[in-house]
Design an enzyme around this catalytic site. Structure first.
Site, PDB file in Angstrom:
ATOM      1  N   ASN A 293       0.813  -1.218   0.000  1.00 33.52           N
ATOM      2  CA  ASN A 293       0.000   0.000   0.000  1.00 33.52           C
ATOM      3  C   ASN A 293       0.847   1.269   0.000  1.00 33.52           C
ATOM      4  O   ASN A 293       0.585   2.200  -0.763  1.00 33.52           O
ATOM      5  CB  ASN A 293      -0.966  -0.006   1.188  1.00 33.52           C
ATOM      6  CG  ASN A 293      -1.944  -1.168   1.113  1.00 33.52           C
ATOM      7  OD1 ASN A 293      -2.017  -1.860   0.092  1.00 33.52           O
ATOM      8  ND2 ASN A 293      -2.689  -1.405   2.186  1.00 33.52           N
TER       9      ASN A 293
ATOM     10  N   THR B 250     -14.646  38.737 -31.855  1.00 34.89           N
ATOM     11  CA  THR B 250     -15.475  38.335 -30.720  1.00 34.89           C
ATOM     12  C   THR B 250     -16.739  37.759 -31.365  1.00 34.89           C
ATOM     13  O   THR B 250     -17.140  38.221 -32.450  1.00 34.89           O
ATOM     14  CB  THR B 250     -15.851  39.525 -29.798  1.00 34.89           C
ATOM     15  OG1 THR B 250     -16.578  40.476 -30.570  1.00 34.89           O
ATOM     16  CG2 THR B 250     -14.621  40.196 -29.210  1.00 34.89           C
ATOM     17  N   HIS B 251     -17.313  36.752 -30.759  1.00 36.67           N
ATOM     18  CA  HIS B 251     -18.457  36.044 -31.357  1.00 36.67           C
ATOM     19  C   HIS B 251     -18.112  35.489 -32.747  1.00 36.67           C
ATOM     20  O   HIS B 251     -19.003  35.304 -33.571  1.00 36.67           O
ATOM     21  CB  HIS B 251     -19.685  36.943 -31.469  1.00 36.67           C
ATOM     22  CG  HIS B 251     -19.981  37.722 -30.220  1.00 36.67           C
ATOM     23  ND1 HIS B 251     -20.839  37.284 -29.235  1.00 36.67           N
ATOM     24  CD2 HIS B 251     -19.493  38.912 -29.786  1.00 36.67           C
ATOM     25  CE1 HIS B 251     -20.883  38.175 -28.255  1.00 36.67           C
ATOM     26  NE2 HIS B 251     -20.072  39.173 -28.562  1.00 36.67           N
TER      27      HIS B 251
ATOM     28  N   SER C 105      -7.202  12.940 -48.570  1.00 29.15           N
ATOM     29  CA  SER C 105      -8.428  12.163 -48.590  1.00 29.15           C
ATOM     30  C   SER C 105      -8.289  11.079 -49.649  1.00 29.15           C
ATOM     31  O   SER C 105      -7.675  11.298 -50.688  1.00 29.15           O
ATOM     32  CB  SER C 105      -9.603  13.083 -48.917  1.00 29.15           C
ATOM     33  OG  SER C 105     -10.660  12.334 -49.480  1.00 29.15           O
TER      34      SER C 105
ATOM     35  N   LYS D  85      -8.042  17.507 -51.252  1.00 30.42           N
ATOM     36  CA  LYS D  85      -8.068  17.735 -49.805  1.00 30.42           C
ATOM     37  C   LYS D  85      -6.692  17.709 -49.144  1.00 30.42           C
ATOM     38  O   LYS D  85      -5.855  16.888 -49.450  1.00 30.42           O
ATOM     39  CB  LYS D  85      -8.937  16.676 -49.109  1.00 30.42           C
ATOM     40  CG  LYS D  85     -10.425  16.800 -49.373  1.00 30.42           C
ATOM     41  CD  LYS D  85     -11.044  18.069 -48.825  1.00 30.42           C
ATOM     42  CE  LYS D  85     -11.165  18.079 -47.331  1.00 30.42           C
ATOM     43  NZ  LYS D  85     -12.156  17.124 -46.844  1.00 30.42           N
TER      44      LYS D  85
ATOM     45  N   ASN E 162      -6.030  17.838 -45.125  1.00 32.21           N
ATOM     46  CA  ASN E 162      -6.767  17.948 -43.871  1.00 32.21           C
ATOM     47  C   ASN E 162      -5.847  18.228 -42.677  1.00 32.21           C
ATOM     48  O   ASN E 162      -4.793  17.611 -42.565  1.00 32.21           O
ATOM     49  CB  ASN E 162      -7.542  16.663 -43.605  1.00 32.21           C
ATOM     50  CG  ASN E 162      -8.568  16.384 -44.688  1.00 32.21           C
ATOM     51  OD1 ASN E 162      -9.154  17.317 -45.241  1.00 32.21           O
ATOM     52  ND2 ASN E 162      -8.768  15.124 -45.010  1.00 32.21           N
TER      53      ASN E 162
ATOM     54  N   GLU F 261      -6.916  18.517 -35.437  1.00 29.95           N
ATOM     55  CA  GLU F 261      -8.213  17.857 -35.212  1.00 29.95           C
ATOM     56  C   GLU F 261      -8.111  16.758 -34.157  1.00 29.95           C
ATOM     57  O   GLU F 261      -8.961  16.632 -33.276  1.00 29.95           O
ATOM     58  CB  GLU F 261      -8.729  17.243 -36.514  1.00 29.95           C
ATOM     59  CG  GLU F 261      -9.230  18.240 -37.525  1.00 29.95           C
ATOM     60  CD  GLU F 261      -9.604  17.537 -38.825  1.00 29.95           C
ATOM     61  OE1 GLU F 261     -10.788  17.240 -38.998  1.00 29.95           O
ATOM     62  OE2 GLU F 261      -8.708  17.273 -39.645  1.00 29.95           O
TER      63      GLU F 261
ATOM     64  N   TYR G 286      -6.458   2.262   2.464  1.00 31.42           N
ATOM     65  CA  TYR G 286      -6.325   1.725   1.105  1.00 31.42           C
ATOM     66  C   TYR G 286      -7.508   0.825   0.764  1.00 31.42           C
ATOM     67  O   TYR G 286      -7.961   0.031   1.588  1.00 31.42           O
ATOM     68  CB  TYR G 286      -5.016   0.928   0.969  1.00 31.42           C
ATOM     69  CG  TYR G 286      -4.900   0.264  -0.389  1.00 31.42           C
ATOM     70  CD1 TYR G 286      -4.362   0.951  -1.470  1.00 31.42           C
ATOM     71  CD2 TYR G 286      -5.384  -1.024  -0.604  1.00 31.42           C
ATOM     72  CE1 TYR G 286      -4.295   0.368  -2.729  1.00 31.42           C
ATOM     73  CE2 TYR G 286      -5.320  -1.621  -1.859  1.00 31.42           C
ATOM     74  CZ  TYR G 286      -4.779  -0.914  -2.914  1.00 31.42           C
ATOM     75  OH  TYR G 286      -4.721  -1.491  -4.152  1.00 31.42           O
TER      76      TYR G 286
ATOM     77  N   GLN H 165      -6.407   0.543  -7.361  1.00 27.75           N
ATOM     78  CA  GLN H 165      -5.672  -0.032  -8.490  1.00 27.75           C
ATOM     79  C   GLN H 165      -6.189   0.531  -9.819  1.00 27.75           C
ATOM     80  O   GLN H 165      -5.474   0.554 -10.803  1.00 27.75           O
ATOM     81  CB  GLN H 165      -5.831  -1.558  -8.457  1.00 27.75           C
ATOM     82  CG  GLN H 165      -5.055  -2.290  -9.512  1.00 27.75           C
ATOM     83  CD  GLN H 165      -4.942  -3.773  -9.183  1.00 27.75           C
ATOM     84  OE1 GLN H 165      -4.235  -4.146  -8.261  1.00 27.75           O
ATOM     85  NE2 GLN H 165      -5.664  -4.598  -9.909  1.00 27.75           N
TER      86      GLN H 165
ATOM     87  N   LYS I 157      -4.600   3.612 -12.222  1.00 29.84           N
ATOM     88  CA  LYS I 157      -3.423   3.598 -13.098  1.00 29.84           C
ATOM     89  C   LYS I 157      -3.732   3.798 -14.565  1.00 29.84           C
ATOM     90  O   LYS I 157      -3.083   4.598 -15.240  1.00 29.84           O
ATOM     91  CB  LYS I 157      -2.643   2.310 -12.894  1.00 29.84           C
ATOM     92  CG  LYS I 157      -2.075   2.322 -11.513  1.00 29.84           C
ATOM     93  CD  LYS I 157      -1.253   1.195 -11.115  1.00 29.84           C
ATOM     94  CE  LYS I 157      -1.036   1.296  -9.620  1.00 29.84           C
ATOM     95  NZ  LYS I 157      -2.323   1.316  -8.848  1.00 29.84           N
TER      96      LYS I 157
HETATM   97  N1  ARG Z   1      -1.663  -3.461  -7.373  1.00 27.16           N
HETATM   98  C1  ARG Z   1      -2.095  -2.760  -6.215  1.00 27.16           C
HETATM   99  C2  ARG Z   1      -2.581  -1.363  -6.592  1.00 27.16           C
HETATM  100  O1  ARG Z   1      -2.268  -0.908  -7.629  1.00 27.16           O
HETATM  101  C3  ARG Z   1      -0.984  -2.649  -5.239  1.00 27.16           C
HETATM  102  C4  ARG Z   1      -1.445  -2.532  -3.826  1.00 27.16           C
HETATM  103  C5  ARG Z   1      -2.146  -3.762  -3.407  1.00 27.16           C
HETATM  104  N2  ARG Z   1      -2.434  -3.753  -2.032  1.00 27.16           N
HETATM  105  C6  ARG Z   1      -3.262  -4.645  -1.487  1.00 27.16           C
HETATM  106  N3  ARG Z   1      -3.484  -4.551  -0.231  1.00 27.16           N
HETATM  107  N4  ARG Z   1      -3.873  -5.551  -2.225  1.00 27.16           N
HETATM  108  O2  ARG Z   1      -3.288  -0.696  -5.855  1.00 27.16           O
END
Ligand code: ARG
Length: 469
Positions: A117, A162-163, A284, A290, A292, A297, A324, A329, A332
């Protein structure tokens, strides 16, 4: 039916009496995406082991074996020789179990006084800190390019809107400096986010701290953090920095989307304001004529995913009880994708901006249309002693006449203009030119070429100091 033999490979297998369900194993694993944290995970582990050695929990030989083993693993990962295992769930357990395979019992001691954690909280802070530094570097390259372009085009006249209706003449350089100001605020937000995240959660352990005599300030220093975090529960559960980065990133993308929208408009044959070199455009498959503006974009479109990640992260953290939770998780993938997106979009802009070619004649002609100097005529009348509201009325009538006659104010004769006010004299023509109009706005923040150059100079000095050139 699941296998009744507990899974020997799992570092936490001790209290279990059957193997993890195969689907659950995949469902709960994060290694497929969190392996990108390996570098920071290894750095965090080396700092932790070094601290355990310093306070006498590990022997010097054990620390050496751990550090050597981890460096070897790092080399193998970099070289693509490391085999990641979903059974080992995440980056942390993959590396730790390989370490133990390589160096034996000392590897099993690495996790003393630590939990995944505080480990993962440390890893992502270190990762985000590095990524912010890289983003700020690319942002500075883009900012530098904008300063060069603004300086080069300090005199180039274009219509200001403006606008999206012609409002007053401005200089192209002034417009580029408006973009610059937005990015400079983005830089400030990234810097603030970095400063706030730069504290070490290591030592918070699972949630309550640890009974070992650890030295948290020491590991913090080893990892380049300014201090250890102040509360162990908060340390393992806090993901504010991810949200802050997403918020700063969303605003940055919002700015890039605005630049993009303008470039898309400006490269159209209807506006015809700028040219983007072919290498930033595509064609295109059906319409041979074209060209583009795909890069702007796409950047505009990618704003959506970054905004989405901000909402995902906010929602992930909403109502989470301390400390925690496995929910975390899920921080990520949004975090990684938003960083990748920001990096790519900033690179695209930093590469593209130096190649923007304003079409001066077309910009100038566009500024001549739409009575852009009407305000200048009103201001002129005010200087001749007429009240602004009366001046506004007089100019409104002149413009209506111009529309009927298809004539710009500057193209009218003195007699024509005098139909609307006898206060108008020969000197009016100096203020009705586009050049006179922009030159007159000569104060801090105004569009006069002199002010644009001064703004570029001021900002360039700051940027120079920041990037050390
Ligand atoms: N892979 C976990 C995460 O990204 C790591 C921490 C996991 N801790 C646990 N008590 N299961 O959060």
């Amino acid at each position: 039916m699941s296998d009744k033999t507990p899974d020997a490979i799992k570092p936490w297998g001790g209290r279990f009496s059957e193997a993890t369900d195969a689907f659950v194993e995949r469902f709960t694993a994060s290694v497929t995406f969190d392996k990108r944290l390996y570098h920071h995970d290894i750095n965090g582990s080396i700092a932790h082991a070094t601290m355990l050695g310093k306070v006498g929990i590990l022997s010097a030989q054990e620390v050496d074996a751990i550090v050597g083993g981890l460096e070897g693993i790092r080399e193998d990962i970099v070289a693509g020789r490391f085999e990641w295992s979903v059974q080992l769930e995440d980056v942390h357990m993959n590396i730790e179990s390989e370490l133990t395979r390589r160096i034996g019992i000392a590897g099993k001691k690495l996790h003393t006084g630590r939990s995944r954690n505080d480990q993962v909280a440390t890893d992502i802070r270190l990762y985000v800190r590095d990524e912010i530094d890289a983003l700020v570097g690319t942002l500075a390259r883009l900012q530098w390019a904008l300063l060069d372009l603004a300086e080069r085009e300090a005199e180039t006249i274009m219509p200001g809107f403006t606008h999206l209706q012609t409002a007053q003449p401005i200089t192209f350089g002034h417009h580029m400096m408006a973009w610059y100001e937005m990015l400079e605020r983005d830089h400030g937000r990234l810097r603030d986010c970095r400063a706030r995240l730069n504290q070490s959660p290591l030592g918070a352990a699972a949630l309550a701290g640890t009974s070992y005599p650890i030295d948290r300030e020491y590991t913090a220093r080893l990892l380049g953090f300014t201090a250890a975090t102040r509360n162990s529960l908060d340390s393992v559960s806090d993901r504010d920095f991810a949200i802050e980065l997403a918020a700063a990133g969303s605003l940055l993308m919002t700015h890039l989307s605005r630049f993009s929208e303008e470039l898309v408009l400006w490269t159209s044959s209807q506006f015809d304001f700028v040219d983007l070199p072919d290498r930033f455009c595509t064609g295109s498959s059906i319409m041979p004529q074209k060209k583009n503006p795909d890069v702007p974009e796409l950047v505009r479109g990618k704003t959506g995913r970054v905004n989405g990640h901000l909402v995902a992260l906010l929602t992930l953290m909403k109502s989470q009880p301390l400390a925690y939770n496995k929910d975390n998780q899920e921080d990520k993938e949004p975090l990684f994708d938003l960083i990748d997106t920001l990096r790519d979009c900033l690179k695209a802009y930093a590469d593209m901006v130096p190649a923007i070619r304003p079409k001066k004649e077309s910009l100038y002609n566009a500024a001549l249309k739409g009575y852009a100097t009407a305000t200048d005529l009103a201001d002129y009348l005010v200087r001749k002693g007429i009240a602004f509201r009366d001046a506004h009325e007089i100019v409104g009538k002149s413009v209506a006449y111009g529309i009927a006659q298809k004539k710009d104010l500057s193209a009218m004769s003195l007699q024509e203009l005098q139909q609307f006010s006898s206060a108008i004299e020969q000197d009016v023509f100096a203020v009705l030119t586009l050049e006179g109009s922009v030159r007159a706005r000569n104060h801090v923040g105004g569009t006069a070429p002199e002010q644009v150059r001064a703004a570029v100079e001021r900002r360039r000095e700051e940027l120079r100091a920041r990037i050390g050139v």
